[in-house]
Structure formats: C-alpha cells, structure tokens
Design a protein around this motif. Structure first.
Motif, PDB file in Angstrom:
ATOM      1  N   ARG A  39       0.598  -1.118  -0.098  1.00 57.23           N
ATOM      2  CA  ARG A  39      -0.170   0.020   0.019  1.00 57.23           C
ATOM      3  C   ARG A  39       0.792   1.150  -0.160  1.00 57.23           C
ATOM      4  NH1 ARG A  39      -5.586  -0.555   1.298  1.00 57.23           N
ATOM      5  NH2 ARG A  39      -5.965  -2.675   1.904  1.00 57.23           N
ATOM      6  N   THR A  40       2.161   0.984   0.414  1.00 57.25           N
ATOM      7  CA  THR A  40       2.777   2.258   0.598  1.00 57.25           C
ATOM      8  C   THR A  40       3.330   2.680  -0.711  1.00 57.25           C
ATOM      9  OG1 THR A  40       3.293   1.721   2.900  1.00 57.25           O
ATOM     10  CG2 THR A  40       4.821   3.512   1.673  1.00 57.25           C
ATOM     11  N   ASN A  41       3.705   1.656  -1.265  1.00 59.14           N
ATOM     12  CA  ASN A  41       4.472   1.663  -2.544  1.00 59.14           C
ATOM     13  C   ASN A  41       3.308   2.021  -3.873  1.00 59.14           C
ATOM     14  OD1 ASN A  41       6.896   1.397  -2.002  1.00 59.14           O
ATOM     15  ND2 ASN A  41       6.805  -0.760  -2.052  1.00 59.14           N
ATOM     16  N   HIS A  42       2.172   2.094  -3.623  1.00 54.75           N
ATOM     17  CA  HIS A  42       1.031   2.508  -4.397  1.00 54.75           C
ATOM     18  C   HIS A  42       1.022   4.047  -4.639  1.00 54.75           C
ATOM     19  CE1 HIS A  42      -3.241   3.401  -5.643  1.00 54.75           C
ATOM     20  NE2 HIS A  42      -2.955   2.326  -6.091  1.00 54.75           N
ATOM     21  N   TRP A  43       0.420   4.720  -5.423  1.00 55.27           N
ATOM     22  CA  TRP A  43       0.478   6.162  -5.824  1.00 55.27           C
ATOM     23  C   TRP A  43      -0.029   6.928  -4.632  1.00 55.27           C
ATOM     24  CZ3 TRP A  43      -3.327   9.476  -5.774  1.00 55.27           C
ATOM     25  CH2 TRP A  43      -4.561   8.988  -5.870  1.00 55.27           C
ATOM     26  N   SER A  44      -0.993   6.344  -3.893  1.00 51.78           N
ATOM     27  CA  SER A  44      -1.557   7.280  -2.809  1.00 51.78           C
ATOM     28  C   SER A  44      -0.535   7.395  -1.672  1.00 51.78           C
ATOM     29  CB  SER A  44      -2.813   6.718  -2.442  1.00 51.78           C
ATOM     30  OG  SER A  44      -2.577   5.337  -2.151  1.00 51.78           O
ATOM     31  N   GLY A  45       0.087   6.241  -1.469  1.00 56.34           N
ATOM     32  CA  GLY A  45       1.167   6.059  -0.334  1.00 56.34           C
ATOM     33  C   GLY A  45       2.297   7.054  -0.384  1.00 56.34           C
ATOM     34  N   LEU A  46       2.858   6.893  -1.780  1.00 60.05           N
ATOM     35  CA  LEU A  46       3.711   7.665  -2.293  1.00 60.05           C
ATOM     36  C   LEU A  46       3.519   9.160  -2.184  1.00 60.05           C
ATOM     37  CD1 LEU A  46       5.441   5.582  -5.159  1.00 60.05           C
ATOM     38  CD2 LEU A  46       6.204   5.612  -2.814  1.00 60.05           C
ATOM     39  N   SER A  47       2.570   9.515  -2.690  1.00 58.15           N
ATOM     40  CA  SER A  47       1.899  10.872  -2.436  1.00 58.15           C
ATOM     41  C   SER A  47       1.771  11.395  -0.827  1.00 58.15           C
ATOM     42  CB  SER A  47       0.663  11.189  -3.133  1.00 58.15           C
ATOM     43  OG  SER A  47      -0.212  10.679  -2.744  1.00 58.15           O
ATOM     44  N   ALA A  48       1.427  10.429  -0.109  1.00 63.61           N
ATOM     45  CA  ALA A  48       1.544  10.739   1.198  1.00 63.61           C
ATOM     46  C   ALA A  48       2.709  11.041   1.827  1.00 63.61           C
ATOM     47  CB  ALA A  48       0.681   9.613   2.002  1.00 63.61           C
ATOM     48  N   SER A  49       3.670  10.086   1.396  1.00 61.52           N
ATOM     49  CA  SER A  49       5.251  10.212   1.870  1.00 61.52           C
ATOM     50  C   SER A  49       5.748  11.601   1.299  1.00 61.52           C
ATOM     51  CB  SER A  49       5.976   9.123   1.223  1.00 61.52           C
ATOM     52  OG  SER A  49       5.476   7.998   1.815  1.00 61.52           O
TER      53      SER A  49
END
Length: 67
Positions: A39-49
């Motif tokens: 889930r972190t490597n999904h676009w939403s997780g990366l944008s949250a990072s």
C-alpha cells in the motif's frame, strides 16, 4: 549541494516513508507488514510520503526570508 544537505534531505525522505508505512501497518493493513509495503508503494502512499516530506521541510524553515 553539500553532503550535509543531501544527507538531511534523504534522511527526511526516508523517515517520511517510514512514518507513512508505520501508519498504514497499524491502521489499514492490520499489522501485516507486506500489505503495508504494497500500500505504501501505491501512488497514494507515495504521495502521502512526499506530502509529509514537504510539510517537514516547510516546518523546518526559519522565520523571515531565507538568504
């Protein structure tokens, strides 16, 4: 760019990613670390990072104009 500045930026980016991963692991993935990485490597997780990284940079700025 000095090594100090580069290390500071990379460190902030890694800690932002780890913070988002930990949040996802504790909430959404129900303590499944593999699911949290997915889930972190999904676009939403990366944008949250990236958003967390940028908020940290803005908060670290001194008051007033930078030279």
């Amino acid at each position: 760019m000095s090594a100090y500045l580069l290390g500071n930026l990379l460190g902030r980016l890694v800690l932002s990613y780890a913070l988002v991963w930990l949040l996802l692991c504790l909430t959404v993935a129900r303590l499944n670390w593999r699911e949290a990485f997915r889930r972190t490597n999904h676009w939403s997780g990366l944008s949250a990072s990236i958003t967390t990284f940028l908020i940290g940079l803005i908060a670290a700025q001194p008051n007033g104009l930078s030279p």
